[in-house]
Design a protein around this motif. Structure first.
Motif, PDB file in Angstrom:
ATOM      1  N   THR A   1      -9.915   7.798  -1.957  1.00 41.64           N
ATOM      2  CA  THR A   1     -10.633   7.415  -0.542  1.00 41.64           C
ATOM      3  C   THR A   1     -10.644   5.967  -0.429  1.00 41.64           C
ATOM      4  N   VAL A   2     -10.286   5.275   0.829  1.00 39.36           N
ATOM      5  CA  VAL A   2     -10.380   4.089   1.068  1.00 39.36           C
ATOM      6  C   VAL A   2     -11.148   3.719   1.990  1.00 39.36           C
ATOM      7  N   LEU A   3     -12.065   2.434   1.842  1.00 43.92           N
ATOM      8  CA  LEU A   3     -13.060   2.199   2.788  1.00 43.92           C
ATOM      9  C   LEU A   3     -12.569   1.009   3.628  1.00 43.92           C
ATOM     10  N   TRP A   4     -12.594   1.259   4.984  1.00 42.72           N
ATOM     11  CA  TRP A   4     -11.865   0.598   6.045  1.00 42.72           C
ATOM     12  C   TRP A   4     -12.749   0.282   7.190  1.00 42.72           C
ATOM     13  N   ASN A   5     -13.229  -1.055   7.589  1.00 37.37           N
ATOM     14  CA  ASN A   5     -14.276  -1.275   8.506  1.00 37.37           C
ATOM     15  C   ASN A   5     -15.394  -0.382   8.540  1.00 37.37           C
ATOM     16  N   ALA A   6     -16.040  -0.009   7.411  1.00 35.33           N
ATOM     17  CA  ALA A   6     -17.033   0.772   7.473  1.00 35.33           C
ATOM     18  C   ALA A   6     -16.866   2.118   7.730  1.00 35.33           C
ATOM     19  N   LYS A   7     -15.626   2.667   7.608  1.00 34.66           N
ATOM     20  CA  LYS A   7     -15.313   3.949   7.418  1.00 34.66           C
ATOM     21  C   LYS A   7     -14.548   4.599   6.248  1.00 34.66           C
TER      22      LYS A   7
ATOM     23  N   LEU B   1      10.758  12.642  11.136  1.00 33.83           N
ATOM     24  CA  LEU B   1      12.104  12.143  11.065  1.00 33.83           C
ATOM     25  C   LEU B   1      12.500  12.339   9.431  1.00 33.83           C
ATOM     26  N   GLY B   2      11.851  12.828   8.640  1.00 34.62           N
ATOM     27  CA  GLY B   2      12.433  13.042   7.360  1.00 34.62           C
ATOM     28  C   GLY B   2      11.705  12.122   5.945  1.00 34.62           C
ATOM     29  N   GLY B   3      10.452  11.957   6.219  1.00 31.70           N
ATOM     30  CA  GLY B   3       9.828  10.971   5.126  1.00 31.70           C
ATOM     31  C   GLY B   3       8.601  11.604   4.526  1.00 31.70           C
ATOM     32  N   ASP B   4       8.066  10.996   3.514  1.00 36.94           N
ATOM     33  CA  ASP B   4       6.839  11.599   3.030  1.00 36.94           C
ATOM     34  C   ASP B   4       5.963  10.279   2.454  1.00 36.94           C
ATOM     35  N   LEU B   5       4.839  10.681   2.331  1.00 38.92           N
ATOM     36  CA  LEU B   5       3.873   9.533   1.709  1.00 38.92           C
ATOM     37  C   LEU B   5       4.387   9.240   0.461  1.00 38.92           C
ATOM     38  N   TYR B   6       4.246   7.984  -0.167  1.00 38.60           N
ATOM     39  CA  TYR B   6       4.642   7.703  -1.355  1.00 38.60           C
ATOM     40  C   TYR B   6       3.663   7.010  -2.413  1.00 38.60           C
ATOM     41  N   THR B   7       2.717   6.211  -1.730  1.00 36.50           N
ATOM     42  CA  THR B   7       1.910   5.616  -2.697  1.00 36.50           C
ATOM     43  C   THR B   7       0.601   5.790  -1.763  1.00 36.50           C
ATOM     44  N   PRO B   8      -0.679   5.224  -2.541  1.00 34.68           N
ATOM     45  CA  PRO B   8      -1.925   5.479  -1.804  1.00 34.68           C
ATOM     46  C   PRO B   8      -2.000   4.589  -0.747  1.00 34.68           C
ATOM     47  N   LEU B   9      -2.692   5.000   0.386  1.00 37.29           N
ATOM     48  CA  LEU B   9      -3.086   4.026   1.460  1.00 37.29           C
ATOM     49  C   LEU B   9      -3.732   2.704   0.989  1.00 37.29           C
ATOM     50  N   PHE B  10      -3.630   1.524   1.531  1.00 39.97           N
ATOM     51  CA  PHE B  10      -4.209   0.353   1.271  1.00 39.97           C
ATOM     52  C   PHE B  10      -4.615  -0.553   2.391  1.00 39.97           C
ATOM     53  N   VAL B  11      -5.395  -1.457   2.424  1.00 41.55           N
ATOM     54  CA  VAL B  11      -5.813  -2.197   3.399  1.00 41.55           C
ATOM     55  C   VAL B  11      -5.283  -3.580   3.075  1.00 41.55           C
ATOM     56  N   SER B  12      -4.618  -4.223   3.989  1.00 41.93           N
ATOM     57  CA  SER B  12      -3.880  -5.856   3.905  1.00 41.93           C
ATOM     58  C   SER B  12      -5.209  -6.624   3.966  1.00 41.93           C
ATOM     59  N   HIS B  13      -4.711  -7.927   3.726  1.00 42.31           N
ATOM     60  CA  HIS B  13      -5.647  -9.027   3.939  1.00 42.31           C
ATOM     61  C   HIS B  13      -6.117  -9.079   5.336  1.00 42.31           C
ATOM     62  N   GLU B  14      -5.375  -8.813   6.118  1.00 36.46           N
ATOM     63  CA  GLU B  14      -5.764  -8.833   7.511  1.00 36.46           C
ATOM     64  C   GLU B  14      -6.503  -7.769   8.134  1.00 36.46           C
ATOM     65  N   GLY B  15      -6.727  -6.842   7.165  1.00 33.37           N
ATOM     66  CA  GLY B  15      -7.585  -5.526   7.500  1.00 33.37           C
ATOM     67  C   GLY B  15      -6.902  -4.522   8.247  1.00 33.37           C
ATOM     68  N   LEU B  16      -5.266  -4.584   8.076  1.00 31.39           N
ATOM     69  CA  LEU B  16      -4.429  -3.502   8.587  1.00 31.39           C
ATOM     70  C   LEU B  16      -4.242  -2.374   7.595  1.00 31.39           C
ATOM     71  N   LEU B  17      -4.181  -1.171   8.111  1.00 27.00           N
ATOM     72  CA  LEU B  17      -3.841  -0.182   7.170  1.00 27.00           C
ATOM     73  C   LEU B  17      -2.569  -0.004   6.892  1.00 27.00           C
ATOM     74  N   CYS B  18      -2.025   0.211   5.673  1.00 29.43           N
ATOM     75  CA  CYS B  18      -0.876   0.275   5.134  1.00 29.43           C
ATOM     76  C   CYS B  18      -0.687   1.375   4.408  1.00 29.43           C
TER      77      CYS B  18
END
Length: 155
Positions: free
Chosen positions: A84-90, A26-43
């Motif tokens: 690299t981001v560590l999320w749920n042992a991945k 739809l016309g977007g692009d990544l802006y900053t690094p991936l991060f994990v929220s306090h609730e464990g969600l990928l942002c």
């Protein structure tokens, strides 16, 4: 004014990848690094702009798997994007390479900044000056005779 950024929030890597690819379409692009929220969600922060890269998200079970997948992606022309981001042992790692739009933009920029070729008149004048200095005289056909103003030793 900076473009309005949005945050893609996903419950797992597959969901993240689907949402990011939809936004890129739809016309977007990544802006900053991936991060994990306090609730464990990928942002993932994204902005509305022309995307000049293809993205792949590596999802690795361990460091050997991560290294192997990275090596495969690098062989396909991809490079690291962010950390690299560590999320749920991945391990999650964005990889990118320029897409067709990016290649056209890159080539257009290179064309703008490439110096113009020397003018042909300058080249011809230089050749004529060199002929005069070397004592070259036109001979039959297009060959030239050369007379050297000093003796040449061949030993």
């Amino acid at each position: 004014m900076k473009p309005l950024q949005t945050i893609v929030i996903a419950k797992d890597p597959a969901d993240l990848l689907i949402q990011v690819m939809e936004r890129i379409t739809l016309g977007g692009d990544l802006y900053t690094p991936l991060f994990v929220s306090h609730e464990g969600l990928l942002c993932q922060r994204m902005i509305p702009t022309l995307c000049v890269y293809k993205y792949r998200l590596i999802i690795a079970q361990d460091l050997d798997d991560l290294a192997n997948q990275e090596r495969n992606m690098i062989e396909l022309g991809f490079d690291y994007m962010f950390n690299t981001v560590l999320w749920n042992a991945k391990y999650l790692q964005w990889m990118s390479r320029m897409n067709e739009s990016g290649a056209r933009v890159r080539d257009a920029i290179a064309q703008v900044f490439t110096p113009a070729p020397a003018k042909r008149e300058d080249e011809l004048r230089l050749v004529e000056d060199v002929r005069a200095v070397l004592g070259m005289k036109p001979a039959a056909s297009d060959a030239f005779e050369v007379t050297f103003p000093f003796p040449i030793r061949l030993s």
